[in-house]
Motif scaffolding. Structure first.
Motif, short mmCIF file in Angstrom:
data_model
loop_
_atom_site.label_atom_id
_atom_site.label_comp_id
_atom_site.label_asym_id
_atom_site.label_seq_id
_atom_site.Cartn_x
_atom_site.Cartn_y
_atom_site.Cartn_z
N ILE A 228 0.86 -1.18 0.00
CA ILE A 228 0.00 0.00 0.00
C ILE A 228 0.89 1.23 0.00
O ILE A 228 1.72 1.40 0.88
CB ILE A 228 -0.92 0.02 1.24
CG1 ILE A 228 -1.81 -1.22 1.23
CG2 ILE A 228 -1.76 1.28 1.27
CD1 ILE A 228 -2.68 -1.35 2.45
N ALA A 229 0.75 2.05 -1.02
CA ALA A 229 1.58 3.24 -1.09
C ALA A 229 0.69 4.47 -1.17
O ALA A 229 -0.28 4.50 -1.92
CB ALA A 229 2.50 3.17 -2.29
N ILE A 230 1.01 5.47 -0.38
CA ILE A 230 0.26 6.72 -0.44
C ILE A 230 1.05 7.70 -1.28
O ILE A 230 2.24 7.92 -1.06
CB ILE A 230 0.05 7.28 0.98
CG1 ILE A 230 -0.81 6.33 1.79
CG2 ILE A 230 -0.62 8.66 0.91
CD1 ILE A 230 -0.97 6.72 3.21
N LYS A 231 0.40 8.25 -2.27
CA LYS A 231 1.06 9.20 -3.15
C LYS A 231 0.35 10.53 -2.98
O LYS A 231 -0.74 10.73 -3.50
CB LYS A 231 0.96 8.70 -4.59
CG LYS A 231 1.81 9.46 -5.56
CD LYS A 231 1.72 8.84 -6.93
CE LYS A 231 2.63 9.55 -7.90
NZ LYS A 231 2.48 9.04 -9.25
N ALA A 232 0.97 11.40 -2.22
CA ALA A 232 0.34 12.69 -1.96
C ALA A 232 1.27 13.79 -2.43
O ALA A 232 2.47 13.61 -2.55
CB ALA A 232 0.03 12.85 -0.48
N ASP A 233 0.69 14.94 -2.68
CA ASP A 233 1.48 16.08 -3.13
C ASP A 233 2.25 16.66 -1.95
O ASP A 233 1.82 16.55 -0.80
CB ASP A 233 0.54 17.13 -3.71
CG ASP A 233 1.29 18.19 -4.47
OD1 ASP A 233 1.61 17.94 -5.63
OD2 ASP A 233 1.59 19.24 -3.89
N LYS A 234 3.37 17.32 -2.25
CA LYS A 234 4.16 17.86 -1.14
C LYS A 234 3.43 18.97 -0.40
O LYS A 234 3.69 19.23 0.76
CB LYS A 234 5.53 18.31 -1.61
CG LYS A 234 5.55 19.45 -2.59
CD LYS A 234 6.95 19.60 -3.16
CE LYS A 234 7.09 20.78 -4.07
NZ LYS A 234 6.89 22.06 -3.40
N ASP A 235 2.47 19.61 -1.06
CA ASP A 235 1.74 20.68 -0.40
C ASP A 235 0.40 20.23 0.18
O ASP A 235 -0.36 21.04 0.69
CB ASP A 235 1.50 21.83 -1.38
CG ASP A 235 2.79 22.55 -1.72
OD1 ASP A 235 3.74 22.41 -0.92
OD2 ASP A 235 2.86 23.22 -2.75
N THR A 236 0.11 18.94 0.09
CA THR A 236 -1.10 18.44 0.71
C THR A 236 -1.03 18.69 2.21
O THR A 236 -0.02 18.39 2.83
CB THR A 236 -1.24 16.92 0.46
OG1 THR A 236 -1.19 16.69 -0.92
CG2 THR A 236 -2.53 16.39 1.02
#
Lengths: 273, 254
Positions: A228-236
């Motif tokens: 399971i990988a979470i891919k979020a933006d650096k500004d999230t």
């Protein structure tokens, strides 16, 4: 003495060698390429010193959309934190991504309908097929049938418009594993149960390769957290990420990974004074 | 190369017959190949993302007695914050183009009298500098490294050995892992508390520092009321707003 004769030179250039080289290059690119998967929104992951690579196979990616950066929207944060989910099987065997998606969908819809007896959703064979062919999807279960009935280009358009209410998997509320799950938790439960079923040899109609891929998924999801990988933006904002963490914790999936880009110890994604 | 010499049977009875050469023009072929290459180059992802493994405690309620209480002397609390500009976007440093993250840190148990000067201090994530060819830690890394000195000393030793090819990468990894979890050494317990405005990058930066400094015991928690009061005390002292109240709506998708 007559005039010196200028010899006519042929301008024909031998392209054979050039052609050889290009064919070699072409072969190289064809063999090494993994195609970019379509994602409804672009996120820029933060960088870290961690050198571990994202696994290519057997991966559930949770994509978190970032705030609108084009400056077109009045409130850029309005499109932030929409959740999309994607299942990747074994890339070496073409069918397993589709197989995994199909199994996940069946299980998730089963769980959802169990919990929402008054408004169950119907999954026809055509819808199931459409889901199996879609890499990444983010919609509440209630909106899923309508979304899957659309044509591919229409669906991409709808999914890309983050201001819509029916885009993104609902994630709020509920901290009880046994209670009424939110849509995101339904997916997580489906992921766990499908991989567990395979592990317990309950699913049938699979080829040996597919079963092995799902066995790997089970290990990746439950044991080492690579699945399971979470891919979020650096500004999230952390508040959104925290909510995802919380949902994962609620579903007892305490190990997972965060997608980052590589950086060195000298560089750090912040500023020196 | 692209020509095929034609030999007319090898018999040279009727004088020298003209040698025929067939030339194949490869230019269109090359054109097409180039197009294909361009296509494949644009469609591929050469760089793969990296991942950071993370383990969170389970959500089930744990009794106070069952909880591992950190020793006061070992605990370090980092309160994270990201600066925002007036457009509610993360503030970016003009020179480096990077987001500005601040860390407010203190050691031990929170000072509830709010009177101790310099109890809570401000730091930033700063990369390593080089002075005369030697790596010098700066910012929060310097502080964390100092707290984890015993572990880091061993770690550096293993690293040198690995670089001199005395041990393999695998040996190095297992030694480093064992070393980071060695309970006989004095190791800090870091509590990372991302404030309301922290971005995901801030959190990743903090987790990164744990990795770099070989800190094996850390946890992510939300700031408590005491933490807020501590920050407020610091604000009063410095006379400026440090952590803005939450500017974002609690982001509930859909």
């Amino acid at each position: 003495m007559g005039k010196a004769k200028i010899k006519k030179k042929s301008t024909f250039i031998d392209m054979t060698a050039m052609s050889d080289v290009t064919v070699l290059l072409l072969t190289f690119f064809m063999l090494t390429s993994t195609f970019l998967q379509k994602e409804p929104t672009i996120v820029y992951t933060p960088s870290s010193v961690s050198e571990e690579k994202v696994p290519v196979n057997n991966l559930v990616t949770i994509l978190v959309s970032s705030a609108d950066k084009s400056g077109k929207l009045e409130d850029p944060a309005a499109v932030e934190g929409k959740i999309f989910i994607s299942f990747t099987g074994d890339v070496d065997s073409t069918f397993s991504s589709g197989t995994i998606r199909g199994l996940m969908l069946d299980k998730a819809v089963g769980i959802y309908n169990e919990q929402h007896k008054t408004a169950p959703i119907e999954m026809t064979a055509a819808r199931r097929k459409a889901f199996m062919e879609t890499n990444m999807i983010g919609a509440p279960f209630a909106a899923l049938p309508a979304l899957l009935d659309m044509s591919i280009s229409e669906r991409d358009k709808v999914q890309g418009d983050l201001t819509r209410a029916d885009v993104g998997i609902p994630i709020n509320g509920n901290k009880d594993k046994e209670g009424r799950l939110n849509d995101f938790q339904v997916w997580l439960k489906a992921i766990y149960l499908v991989s567990k079923d395979i592990h317990d040899q309950k699913a049938d109609g699979l080829t040996a390769d597919e079963a092995k891929a799902l066995e790997d998924l089970y290990n990746a999801v439950t044991k080492d957290g690579r699945g399971i990988a979470i891919k979020a933006d650096k500004d999230t904002p952390f508040t959104t990420v925290e909510m995802i963490f919380d949902n994962l914790q609620t579903m007892s999936l305490n190990k997972f990974s965060l997608m980052t880009a590589l950086t060195s110890e000298e560089e750090v994604s912040s500023t020196a004074k | 190369m692209a020509e095929v010499a034609q030999n007319d049977g090898g018999e040279k009875k009727k004088g020298a017959q003209k040698k025929m050469t067939i030339r194949v023009d490869f230019t269109p072929m090359v054109d097409m190949n180039m197009l294909l290459i361009t296509f494949f180059m644009l469609c591929t992802t050469m760089i793969k993302s990296q991942t950071l493994q993370i383990v969170l405690p389970s959500n089930e309620k744990v009794n106070k007695e069952q909880q591992n209480q950190a020793k006061e002397s070992e605990a370090i609390t980092l309160i994270l914050d990201t600066e925002y500009n007036d457009n509610n976007k993360p503030k970016v440093d003009g020179e480096t183009g990077k987001t500005i993250h601040n860390i407010y840190w203190y050691q031990g148990i929170a000072d509830t009298t709010f009177t101790k000067p310099d109890f809570i201090q401000k730091e930033q994530f700063v990369g390593d500098a080089r002075e005369n060819g030697v790596k010098v830690q700066q910012g929060i890394r310097k502080i964390l490294r100092k707290q984890n000195e015993a572990v880091m000393a061993n770690y550096e030793e293993y690293k040198t050995k690995w670089k001199n090819r005395e041990i393999t990468k695998e040996q190095f990894d297992s030694l480093a892992k064992k070393n980071a979890a060695d309970s006989t050494l004095s190791r800090p317990v870091v509590i990372i508390k991302p404030g309301p405005n922290t971005t995901y990058e801030g959190l990743i930066n903090a987790l990164d520092e744990m990795n770099i400094n070989q800190i094996s015991r850390y946890s992510i928690q939300l700031p408590t009321h005491t933490d807020t009061l501590l920050i407020q005390a610091l604000e009063k002292k410095s006379g400026e707003t440090i952590i803005r109240p939450t500017i974002r709506k609690s982001s509930n998708p859909s």
